[in-house]
Design a protein around this motif. Structure first.
Motif, PDB file in Angstrom:
ATOM      1  N   UNK A   1     -73.991   6.497  67.950  1.00  0.00           N
ATOM      2  CA  UNK A   1     -75.199   7.254  67.657  1.00  0.00           C
ATOM      3  C   UNK A   1     -75.835   6.743  66.365  1.00  0.00           C
ATOM      4  N   UNK A   2     -77.159   6.813  66.315  1.00  0.00           N
ATOM      5  CA  UNK A   2     -77.853   6.604  65.029  1.00  0.00           C
ATOM      6  C   UNK A   2     -78.151   8.008  64.498  1.00  0.00           C
ATOM      7  N   UNK A   3     -77.573   8.321  63.356  1.00  0.00           N
ATOM      8  CA  UNK A   3     -77.624   9.696  62.859  1.00  0.00           C
ATOM      9  C   UNK A   3     -78.325   9.745  61.508  1.00  0.00           C
ATOM     10  N   UNK A   4     -79.378  10.561  61.445  1.00  0.00           N
ATOM     11  CA  UNK A   4     -80.089  10.779  60.189  1.00  0.00           C
ATOM     12  C   UNK A   4     -79.516  12.026  59.529  1.00  0.00           C
ATOM     13  N   UNK A   5     -79.140  11.907  58.255  1.00  0.00           N
ATOM     14  CA  UNK A   5     -78.636  13.078  57.530  1.00  0.00           C
ATOM     15  C   UNK A   5     -79.554  13.311  56.336  1.00  0.00           C
ATOM     16  N   UNK A   6     -80.325  14.398  56.355  1.00  0.00           N
ATOM     17  CA  UNK A   6     -81.132  14.718  55.177  1.00  0.00           C
ATOM     18  C   UNK A   6     -80.253  15.511  54.209  1.00  0.00           C
ATOM     19  N   UNK A   7     -80.434  15.279  52.917  1.00  0.00           N
ATOM     20  CA  UNK A   7     -79.551  15.924  51.938  1.00  0.00           C
ATOM     21  C   UNK A   7     -78.164  15.280  51.960  1.00  0.00           C
ATOM     22  N   UNK A   8     -78.098  14.028  52.382  1.00  0.00           N
ATOM     23  CA  UNK A   8     -76.813  13.351  52.609  1.00  0.00           C
ATOM     24  C   UNK A   8     -76.057  12.988  51.347  1.00  0.00           C
ATOM     25  N   UNK A   9     -76.708  13.081  50.170  1.00  0.00           N
ATOM     26  CA  UNK A   9     -75.985  12.805  48.915  1.00  0.00           C
ATOM     27  C   UNK A   9     -75.571  14.102  48.223  1.00  0.00           C
ATOM     28  N   UNK A  10     -75.782  15.227  48.898  1.00  0.00           N
ATOM     29  CA  UNK A  10     -75.339  16.515  48.350  1.00  0.00           C
ATOM     30  C   UNK A  10     -73.892  16.778  48.738  1.00  0.00           C
ATOM     31  N   UNK A  11     -73.434  17.971  48.457  1.00  0.00           N
ATOM     32  CA  UNK A  11     -72.024  18.316  48.663  1.00  0.00           C
ATOM     33  C   UNK A  11     -71.608  18.231  50.144  1.00  0.00           C
ATOM     34  N   UNK A  73     -81.152  18.930  53.923  1.00  0.00           N
ATOM     35  CA  UNK A  73     -81.845  18.885  52.621  1.00  0.00           C
ATOM     36  C   UNK A  73     -82.378  20.265  52.248  1.00  0.00           C
ATOM     37  N   UNK A  74     -82.050  20.685  51.035  1.00  0.00           N
ATOM     38  CA  UNK A  74     -82.426  21.999  50.517  1.00  0.00           C
ATOM     39  C   UNK A  74     -81.732  22.080  49.165  1.00  0.00           C
ATOM     40  N   UNK A  75     -82.155  23.000  48.337  1.00  0.00           N
ATOM     41  CA  UNK A  75     -81.476  23.109  47.048  1.00  0.00           C
ATOM     42  C   UNK A  75     -80.452  24.223  47.197  1.00  0.00           C
ATOM     43  N   UNK A  76     -79.176  23.855  47.312  1.00  0.00           N
ATOM     44  CA  UNK A  76     -78.146  24.772  47.808  1.00  0.00           C
ATOM     45  C   UNK A  76     -77.610  25.780  46.806  1.00  0.00           C
TER      46      UNK A  76
END
Ligand SMILES: NC(=O)c1ccc[n+]([C@@H]2O[C@H](COP(=O)([O-])OP(=O)(O)OC[C@H]3O[C@@H](n4cnc5c(N)ncnc54)[C@H](O)[C@@H]3O)[C@@H](O)[C@H]2O)c1
Length: 309
Positions: A1-11, A73-76
């Motif tokens: 799969x090609x998977x996009x992860x937004x917020x991928x550098x967060x926890x 992606x969001x400010x958690x």
């Protein structure tokens, strides 16, 4: 799969990205680093099946073809979203619309990381997915809570109107390696203070409750949800419930340090009770958390020791 992860550098994103890579997927990681850290993914940058875009998702961008989108992606953390209320609302609104448009264009499946905060300060306990919540639309935390509720509405609207293949995970408190020791969430706070020999800050009298899910369990829940065809929200969390005071005591016990607490006033809108009803996750995903609190804490403390050095 090609998977996009937004917020991928967060926890949670960093843990998810690593899980996806370990299963051989190609991962496109997008993060504007507003709360995420490049050092979380630094060791992945030269991998063939990994690419990083330092990018604000509020700007429409071409990331190439994708099969799956994990939209995290969001400010958690409360501390950060109270400092960035407008960015938080924009990311839940504009950012989510951009990702849904992208999913529609690429015919990709999209999972949104919602939150137990959609239940606000709940009047029912434990919270199941049919409970509609008790949220202030004007309180200080509303920037986060309402951004998530609006984003859930967007997910359902794109699903109903355009048949976008959507998933909604309502994540409850998660902890583990790659949490930012300075982001002031309950466990990072206690662990960082304990490691520095400072007193642990307890807000109110510490009788409010939380439940904590180890990040490997949360990631497993997200992966399973992605693989179903279920479009309504699913709670992902650990139903074991602890008061904040008990939590601090357990952290001290696992760290092998003396109890040393300081009490501060309870912040406005702080929910008094939190515990997920995970019947739906059990039935639909065959999922429930497996990591014991003390075991997860040991791993988290080890990681914090490394990071704080
Ligand atoms: N950790 C928890 O206990 C928890 C509980 C409930 C829900 N969630 C949700 O899970 C997701 C991940 O949470 P987390 O704990 O990893 O938080 P986090 O803050 O560590 O990670 C979120 C990432 O999103 C990035 N980001 C924010 N706005 C962006 C934008 N406009 N463009 C690109 N990147 C952006 C941040 O830089 C960060 O790296 C979030 O959506 C959060 O709301 C987390």
């Amino acid at each position: 799969m090609r998977v996009l992860v937004t917020g991928g550098a967060g926890f949670i994103g960093t843990n998810l990205v690593r899980r996806l890579l370990s299963e051989g997927h190609y991962v496109i990681c997008v993060d504007n680093l507003i709360t995420g850290k490049k050092e979380n993914i630094e060791d992945l940058l030269d991998k063939e099946n990994f690419v990083f875009f330092e990018q604000d998702i509020n700007e429409p961008t071409d990331y190439g073809d994708v099969d799956w989108i994990f939209h995290l992606a969001s400010i958690g953390s409360v501390y950060h979203y109270l400092n960035h209320p407008v960015e938080t609302l924009k990311t839940g609104g504009i950012g989510t619309i951009n990702m849904l448009e992208y999913a529609k264009e690429k015919n990709a499946r999209i999972l949104f990381s919602s939150t137990s905060e959609v239940y606000g300060d709940p009047e029912v306990h434990p919270q199941n997915e049919d409970y509609r919540g008790n949220v202030s639309s004007i309180g200080p935390r509303s920037c986060y809570d309402e951004s998530k509720r609006y984003a859930e509405a967007l997910m359902m609207a794109y699903h109903r109107k355009y048949n976008v293949d959507t998933r909604i995970a309502r994540i409850f408190n998660t902890y583990g390696p790659y949490m930012d020791p300075d982001d002031r969430r309950v466990l990072p706070n206690f662990i960082s203070q304990g490691l520095k020999g400072e007193p642990m800050t307890i807000y109110g009298d510490g009788s409010q409750t939380r439940s904590y899910c180890y990040v490997d369990d949360t990631v497993e829940g997200l992966m399973r949800l992605m693989e179903t065809d279920y479009h309504l929200p699913v709670n992902i969390g650990n139903p074991e419930e602890y008061t904040i005071l008990e939590t601090a005591e357990i952290v001290c016990e696992v760290m092998g340090i003396e109890k040393n607490f300081v009490f501060m006033p309870l912040p406005e809108d702080d929910p008094m009770r939190r515990r997920p009803d995970i019947t739906r996750a059990k039935e639909i995903l065959g999922w429930e958390p497996g990591v014991k609190f003390r075991d997860g804490l040991k791993e988290t403390i080890k990681w914090f020791q490394k990071r704080l050095q």
